[in-house]
Design an enzyme around this catalytic site. Structure first.
Site, mmCIF file in Angstrom:
data_model
loop_
_atom_site.group_PDB
_atom_site.id
_atom_site.type_symbol
_atom_site.label_atom_id
_atom_site.label_comp_id
_atom_site.label_asym_id
_atom_site.label_seq_id
_atom_site.Cartn_x
_atom_site.Cartn_y
_atom_site.Cartn_z
ATOM 1 N N LYS A 1 -10.196 -7.576 7.847
ATOM 2 C CA LYS A 1 -10.891 -7.956 9.079
ATOM 3 C C LYS A 1 -10.871 -6.787 10.049
ATOM 4 O O LYS A 1 -9.943 -5.966 10.037
ATOM 5 C CB LYS A 1 -10.236 -9.194 9.719
ATOM 6 C CG LYS A 1 -8.837 -8.928 10.238
ATOM 7 C CD LYS A 1 -8.291 -10.056 11.109
ATOM 8 C CE LYS A 1 -6.987 -9.598 11.733
ATOM 9 N NZ LYS A 1 -6.179 -10.604 12.322
ATOM 10 N N HIS B 1 0.827 -1.205 0.000
ATOM 11 C CA HIS B 1 0.000 0.000 0.000
ATOM 12 C C HIS B 1 0.862 1.256 0.000
ATOM 13 O O HIS B 1 0.603 2.198 -0.723
ATOM 14 C CB HIS B 1 -0.937 0.011 1.218
ATOM 15 C CG HIS B 1 -2.256 -0.606 0.924
ATOM 16 N ND1 HIS B 1 -2.403 -1.954 0.693
ATOM 17 C CD2 HIS B 1 -3.500 -0.059 0.772
ATOM 18 C CE1 HIS B 1 -3.676 -2.206 0.431
ATOM 19 N NE2 HIS B 1 -4.363 -1.083 0.483
#
Lengths: 285, 183
Positions: B105, B40
């Site tokens: 999550k 990222h």
């Protein structure tokens, strides 16, 4: 005094690393099974059943229980009858054992070298965190714990006033759970350290979170506190994976130690539902 | 509490996403892309400095995942979601570049819900820590970029019926909040 060769320790460590990676401990499995029976929410029940199904697949297919194969903690408890030959090389040999086992068993290597600048993968999941201590119990006790990063990030340390009471401690732990638990794969095992020093209390909390779930605190007051905290955590309704249910935590374990009269250290150390540990005792002939 | 169940294929376009509400169950098939913290950071830097991205993000789904290595004779190693909140500060540039769905999550910052409304994108959750089971839903996996990052490289993952929950929808719905209201 009995001699143990480092090769004996290394081979046992390798066996334990494999056992911990592919096999969910029996006590954790039983706790998940019993939680699944109590869940009313269909979603929560399904998630807990998937945890059990995952354990079956991991064991049968020799696939890691979790893709995060963890940072390796190795605790060596050395009894009064033990003499380790060539002990000067023990730490480097244990690290080599970790690197060999992670490579040959296709386990994910998650450790980066410099934490702030390069963050380059060390390509061997090393170094492991190795603690040795001398104990009064005979033999050599090897304990291996694999700790995932998600739950590791939910560790908290508080240096409280000595006048702090039980209720405030319950509130603080509950606050940590409410804020962060969805990030550490609930249902979790909440490890709590009380007392010691700022550095020791985190170790106490770690020991607590990896304690076998069938072992309860021998001190009645702390045992009752474990039960109270577990109850309020599970009353939140956060549930498995934070998606609702009665099982936010499988257990709450507390370890405590004496501390300075000016202090009351408190640490919270979370373990995910995929709490991986294996241990064995080498008793020389 | 239980939402609708959908069987969907990638690409997850705005048209498909519009139907989804927090709490829905999805069985997703098609191609998704594994990228987590380090990947990222590099992608956000690439956007910032007008460099080439390793993939065109338009209508893509990113899985916050760093799988374990694939053992011989298997289609995938263990695979599962990592904590999404760590990607929160690195998410908007990817949404701006066309990213439509993220799989991870755990709860995320409230700002993410606003961004999902703005960019018409969705946050899905997979069950963490059941990665041997989830590996049975993977048909093919390979590294397509940033291979020096090892487990954190960008992976192309072909999945069949990967079970997911809609966590944040494009209307501000939040599965973590609604879950608490039930018990």
């Amino acid at each position: 005094m009995r001699n143990i060769k480092t090769t004996t320790i290394i081979n046992e460590a390798k066996r334990l690393l494999i056992e911990a990676s592919f096999n969910l401990p029996c006590d954790v499995m039983e706790a998940v099974k019993s939680a699944a029976k109590k869940e009313i929410s269909e979603r929560a029940k399904k998630i807990l059943e998937l945890v059990l199904e995952n354990a079956k697949i991991a064991k049968k297919q020799k696939l890691p229980l979790c893709q995060d194969c963890g940072l390796v903690y190795i605790d060596l408890d050395i009894g009064p009858d033990i003499c380790i030959k060539d002990s000067s090389s023990l730490n480097s040999l244990l690290n080599q054992a970790v690197a060999d086992t992670y490579t040959s068993n296709y386990l994910r290597k998650s450790i980066v070298s410099d934490p702030l600048y390069e963050r380059k993968n060390t390509s061997g999941n090393t170094p492991a965190v190795i603690h040795t201590s001398f104990t009064s119990s005979p033999g050599l006790h090897i304990k291996i714990y694999l700790k995932g990063g998600g739950s590791e990030n939910c560790s908290y340390l508080y240096m409280l006033n000595p006048s702090t009471g039980e209720d405030e401690i319950i509130e603080l732990v509950l606050d940590v759970v409410k804020k962060y638990v969805t990030k550490c794969c609930p249902p979790v095992i909440v490890g709590i350290g009380v007392g010691g020093t700022s550095s020791e209390v985190v170790k106490l909390a770690r020991t607590a979170s990896f304690r076998n779930l069938e072992i309860r605190n021998p001190d009645k007051r702390y045992r009752q506190l474990e039960e109270k905290i577990l109850k309020v955590i599970n009353e939140t309704g956060i549930g498995p994976q934070g998606l609702g249910g009665k099982t936010t935590a499988l257990a709450c374990n507390i370890e405590y130690a004496p501390c300075h009269m000016a202090s009351l250290p408190l640490a919270v150390f979370m373990s995910c539902h995929s709490t991986r540990r294996a241990d064995s005792k080498i008793s020389p002939p | 509490m239980s939402g609708n169940t959908f069987r969907l294929s990638t690409p997850l376009t705005e048209e498909k996403i519009k139907k989804l509400k927090a709490g829905d169950i999805i069985y997703l098939s098609g191609t998704i892309f594994g990228a987590r913290d380090a990947a990222h950071k590099r992608m956000v830097d690439a956007i910032r400095y007008h460099k080439k991205l390793p993939l065109d993000l338009k209508n893509k789904t990113v899985f916050y995942a760093g799988p374990s290595p694939t053992p011989p004779g298997k289609k995938s190693g263990s695979i599962g979601p990592t904590t999404s909140a760590r990607m929160d500060n690195l998410t908007e540039p990817l949404l701006k570049a066309g990213l439509k769905a993220m799989i991870g999550k755990g709860k995320r910052s409230d700002n993410i819900k606003e961004l999902l409304k703005k960019y018409k994108s969705v946050y899905l959750v997979s069950v963490g820590g059941i990665s041997a089971y989830l590996s049975t839903k993977v048909k093919d996996i390979k590294i397509i970029a940033y291979s020096d990052l090892e487990a954190e490289a960008v992976h192309e993952i072909v999945i069949e019926d990967l079970p997911l929950f809609v966590a944040y929808d494009i209307y501000g719905g939040d599965i973590f909040e609604s879950a608490l209201l039930v018990e």
